[in-house]
Motif scaffolding. Structure first.
Motif, mmCIF file in Angstrom:
data_model
loop_
_atom_site.group_PDB
_atom_site.id
_atom_site.type_symbol
_atom_site.label_atom_id
_atom_site.label_comp_id
_atom_site.label_asym_id
_atom_site.label_seq_id
_atom_site.Cartn_x
_atom_site.Cartn_y
_atom_site.Cartn_z
ATOM 1 N N THR A 27 52.213 17.447 70.756
ATOM 2 C CA THR A 27 52.623 18.855 70.687
ATOM 3 C C THR A 27 52.907 19.298 72.123
ATOM 4 O O THR A 27 52.259 18.840 73.070
ATOM 5 N N GLU A 28 53.868 20.174 72.239
ATOM 6 C CA GLU A 28 54.208 20.651 73.587
ATOM 7 C C GLU A 28 53.047 21.464 74.156
ATOM 8 O O GLU A 28 52.793 21.445 75.358
ATOM 9 N N ASP A 29 52.334 22.135 73.268
ATOM 10 C CA ASP A 29 51.185 22.914 73.716
ATOM 11 C C ASP A 29 50.117 22.016 74.342
ATOM 12 O O ASP A 29 49.497 22.376 75.344
ATOM 13 N N ALA A 30 49.908 20.864 73.712
ATOM 14 C CA ALA A 30 48.896 19.949 74.249
ATOM 15 C C ALA A 30 49.340 19.441 75.624
ATOM 16 O O ALA A 30 48.518 19.263 76.533
ATOM 17 N N PRO A 75 38.330 19.931 67.438
ATOM 18 C CA PRO A 75 39.464 19.117 66.996
ATOM 19 C C PRO A 75 40.580 19.991 66.423
ATOM 20 O O PRO A 75 40.299 21.000 65.752
ATOM 21 N N ASN A 76 41.799 19.624 66.685
ATOM 22 C CA ASN A 76 42.993 20.338 66.213
ATOM 23 C C ASN A 76 43.100 21.777 66.697
ATOM 24 O O ASN A 76 43.776 22.594 66.089
ATOM 25 N N THR A 83 25.704 28.599 68.736
ATOM 26 C CA THR A 83 27.034 28.012 68.886
ATOM 27 C C THR A 83 28.007 29.118 69.248
ATOM 28 O O THR A 83 28.030 30.168 68.596
ATOM 29 N N ILE A 84 28.784 28.884 70.277
ATOM 30 C CA ILE A 84 29.818 29.854 70.639
ATOM 31 C C ILE A 84 31.140 29.112 70.770
ATOM 32 O O ILE A 84 31.234 28.108 71.502
ATOM 33 N N VAL A 85 32.130 29.578 70.019
ATOM 34 C CA VAL A 85 33.455 28.975 70.144
ATOM 35 C C VAL A 85 34.235 29.847 71.123
ATOM 36 O O VAL A 85 34.331 31.060 70.941
ATOM 37 N N PRO A 90 28.590 37.574 64.226
ATOM 38 C CA PRO A 90 29.176 36.227 64.193
ATOM 39 C C PRO A 90 30.485 36.193 63.395
ATOM 40 O O PRO A 90 30.635 36.950 62.433
ATOM 41 N N VAL A 91 31.402 35.339 63.821
ATOM 42 C CA VAL A 91 32.650 35.135 63.056
ATOM 43 C C VAL A 91 32.903 33.634 62.943
ATOM 44 O O VAL A 91 32.420 32.852 63.753
ATOM 45 N N LYS A 92 33.689 33.283 61.907
ATOM 46 C CA LYS A 92 34.040 31.861 61.748
ATOM 47 C C LYS A 92 35.351 31.590 62.441
ATOM 48 O O LYS A 92 36.341 32.267 62.195
ATOM 49 N N LEU A 93 35.359 30.619 63.319
ATOM 50 C CA LEU A 93 36.588 30.224 64.002
ATOM 51 C C LEU A 93 36.809 28.753 63.736
ATOM 52 O O LEU A 93 35.925 27.940 64.014
ATOM 53 N N ARG A 94 37.967 28.444 63.182
ATOM 54 C CA ARG A 94 38.249 27.053 62.815
ATOM 55 C C ARG A 94 37.086 26.455 62.023
ATOM 56 O O ARG A 94 36.649 25.339 62.268
ATOM 57 N N GLY A 95 36.540 27.260 61.150
ATOM 58 C CA GLY A 95 35.479 26.764 60.280
ATOM 59 C C GLY A 95 34.120 26.681 60.966
ATOM 60 O O GLY A 95 33.142 26.245 60.369
#
Ligand code: MSP
Length: 661
Positions: free
Chosen positions: A346-349, A579-580, A597-599, A624-629
């Motif tokens: 990916t160009e972003d990566a 991941p991803n 855990t902090i994303v 708390p919120v769910k980010l990418r699960g």
């Protein structure tokens, strides 16, 4: 005979490396460039180690597919391939810095001669015989298939339709070599790499080896079968022999003796079968030693599919290089995917790699070091003083370790791992700046020797980094050296040994090595993860609020309102990339009571390893919120300016859980 014993009459050992030769039918994309850039890094590494290298790449120009494309283009096949091949040499390989020693074309006269001689020899000894072929042919892959190998009536490799072929043909008696081939693979565990491909090939062989049709009639674009010009030699048979031609087989016995067998043949995974079954059997029949290793690397994917012109998802390497520079593209290709595995492009990566690894970790190290030498040592790298301090030997010790680790990784073709090792040294040098705080040493004249040593160690580490990066990057090592006031280019791997900088070199501070890039906007859910106080949602972008040039909008709150925010000191105990979601890090932060855990969207600014042990300030009572699960329980404070983001931490360490107010 091992490579170490390869001696010709001149006594000079040669390290022989090949890539597949490319079909000049399509525009080549970064998937193709992947094999060749990897091979180039290996070739440059071995040259740096002082070994003469013979690095071969080229073009596979015969076959029905090319003849058909030429016809569509209204050209003769030779006119058609000439145009594309010249493009591949320059600008394609030239732009990417591919330092091949021979660019072989299967239309080269020496090659036609070698292929015909090989054919005649095998015919004379009964390994080639004439018969009738009845079966299937996959044109895009130029591959013969028997009925039993088809999958749903289609090519088992690429899934495309196959055409029925019935004609007189010469056959190569592969079946005669089946047992010897199995025996060879079993007794040479390193011959096919990685191991997963070796196992696939063993089961293919065990399912039975049929004789291979190696000539076609009814077409003229190919090397004619000697004394039977109705037949042209099958394109794969012709193409595989290129490795012999390029080594001087039959034409230059002295060179062949120094070069053969190849140390490494790099190929993409879909052509491992040709290179580890048909090719070695040709060599066995000719009574020649087999290559030491055939390494089948993975594919560059777009999403889940292989990048390819026919799928319409090809990325143009020249355009990418124009946009980001050759070193960014090479670094990305070599670092991003462990060599052997598939990897999504990916160009972003790519932009993330530029920001984090190149601009941040490496670029900042150089810019901070040269700035401090300017400021605290009048622009001259200080001479080192004998120092009893263990911490001052830490970079020298690590550099010695990395010297061996990079060598070991490159011998094992673990190219991405080699870069990871070099980055251990870069990270350690960045940490050394924080630990030794030269700006504090500079305040006290009694610490002058100490300060000199710190600055020397940093400059010397950067010099070593410039040596270690030489096989991988084309322009950057020299840019680093220029800024350090070094004039000669790197010529030997031995220069990566600590202590060679004299001191007294005059610094030339220059432009940043890599410009920092904006990352593209992210899906809504990821924006949440960019939640760092006062940083924009796009994580590295500068929002109106975080730029000091932005008009201040005063929005007063009462002390009671402020006190609603529970700010605490915490320590990062663990950090990993989500991941991803390339710009997110999953952090485990100890807040004095528990690990939470902090994303956080700070990946563009920090590598996980750098963060471990780091104190931070967190908003402890955020819902708390769910980010990418992943349930994220809080948020870190950070400040940013001009795209530069920095986590907020207490100046002096505080116990975890300490209230910030
Ligand atoms: N002409 C044959 C090779 C003959 S070698 C005696 C051929 N040519 S190719 O142009 O189709 O592919 C050349 C190389 O590029 C192969 O190693 C192939 O695996 C590699 N790649 C093509 N697309 C790729 C990706 N998307 N990703 C990684 N490598 C890929 O095969």
């Amino acid at each position: 005979m091992t490579s170490g014993e390869k001696q010709g009459s001149t006594g000079q050992k040669v390290w022989y490396l090949t890539t597949p030769i490319y079909y000049p039918s399509d525009n080549l994309h970064i998937g193709h460039a992947y094999t060749t850039v990897a091979a180039d890094a290996l070739a440059r590494f071995h040259r740096l180690k002082g070994e003469p290298v013979w690095f071969v790449t080229g073009t596979d120009e015969h076959g029905q597919k090319i003849a058909q494309k030429a016809q569509e283009a209204g050209k003769t096949p030779k006119e058609f391939v000439d145009g594309i091949v010249s493009f591949i040499r320059d600008p394609l390989w030239k732009t990417l810095g591919i330092s091949y020693d021979r660019f072989i074309r299967t239309t080269d006269p020496d090659h036609a001669q070698v292929v015909q001689n090989v054919f005649e020899q095998l015919l004379a000894q009964g390994d080639i015989y004439k018969g009738t072929y009845e079966g299937w042919y996959c044109l895009p892959d130029e591959t013969f298939w028997t009925e039993s190998k088809l999958v749903d009536g289609k090519c088992p490799d690429c899934g495309r339709p196959v055409e029925r072929v019935q004609q007189d043909s010469y056959f190569f008696k592969m079946s005669r070599y089946q047992d010897r081939m199995i025996e060879y693979i079993l007794s040479h565990p390193d011959f096919i790499q990685p191991t997963s491909r070796r196992n696939e090939m063993l089961s293919f062989l065990e399912s039975g080896l049929e004789d291979l049709s190696i000539s076609r009639t009814g077409m003229s674009w190919g090397i004619p079968v000697p004394h039977d010009p109705e037949h042209v030699i099958y394109v794969w048979f012709d193409a595989l022999v290129n490795y012999l031609t390029a080594a001087g087989y039959l034409e230059d016995p002295d060179k062949f003796a120094r070069t053969w067998p190849p140390n490494v043949q790099l190929v993409g995974k879909e052509i491992v079968r040709f290179h580890t079954i048909i090719w070695p059997i040709i060599l066995m029949a000719l009574n020649l030693p087999l290559p030491e290793r055939v390494f089948g690397h993975g594919w560059l994917l777009i999403g889940d599919t292989k990048m390819s012109k026919s799928r319409g998802n090809a990325v143009d390497p020249i355009a990418l290089t124009k946009k980001y520079g050759v070193d960014a593209v090479r670094y990305y290709l070599l670092r991003e995917v462990p060599f052997g595995a598939d990897g999504s492009y990916t160009e972003d990566a790519l932009r993330l790699r530029i920001n984090v690894d190149l601009a941040n970790d490496l670029g900042n190290l150089l810019s901070r070091t040269t700035a401090m030498i300017n400021r605290f040592a009048q622009g001259q790298i200080p001479e080192p003083h004998p120092s009893p301090k263990e911490i001052d030997r830490s970079l020298a010790k690590l550099a010695a370790e990395i010297f061996d680790e990079v060598d070991k990784a490159m011998q094992q073709l673990l190219i991405s791992d080699a870069l990871t090792q070099i980055y251990r040294l870069i990270h350690a040098a960045n940490k050394y700046i924080e630990d030794r705080a030269p700006w504090n040493l500079a305040k006290d004249p009694a610490q002058k020797e100490d300060l000199d040593n710190v600055l020397y160690n940093l400059a010397e580490t950067l010099r070593i980094v410039s040596v270690l990066l030489t096989p991988f990057l084309i322009e950057t090592p020299q840019k680093i050296r220029q800024q350090l006031g070094l004039t000669h280019p790197v010529v030997s791997y031995q220069e990566a040994i600590f202590g060679q900088l004299q001191g007294g070199e005059r610094i030339n501070r220059g432009d940043p090595l890599f410009p920092r890039l904006e990352l593209y906007s992210e899906p809504e859910e990821d924006k949440e993860a960019g939640r760092v106080v006062s940083a924009s949602p796009s994580v590295t972008g500068v929002s109106a609020q975080d730029s000091h040039n932005a008009p201040e909008q005063v929005n007063e709150i009462t002390i009671e309102e402020f006190q609603k925010i529970d700010l605490r000191v915490g320590t990062i105990r663990h950090a990993e990339v989500v991941p991803n979601a390339d710009r997110l890090l999953k952090l485990t932060v100890f807040d004095g009571l528990r690990e939470r855990t902090i994303v956080s969207g700070i990946r563009a600014h920090y590598n996980p390893e750098q963060l471990i042990g780091q104190q931070v300030v967190l908003v402890a009572n955020l819902k708390p919120v769910k980010l990418r699960g992943i349930l994220s329980e809080g948020m870190l404070l950070a400040g940013s300016d001009n795209g530069q983001l920095s986590l907020v931490a207490p100046v002096v360490k505080l116990p975890e859980g300490a209230r910030v107010k």
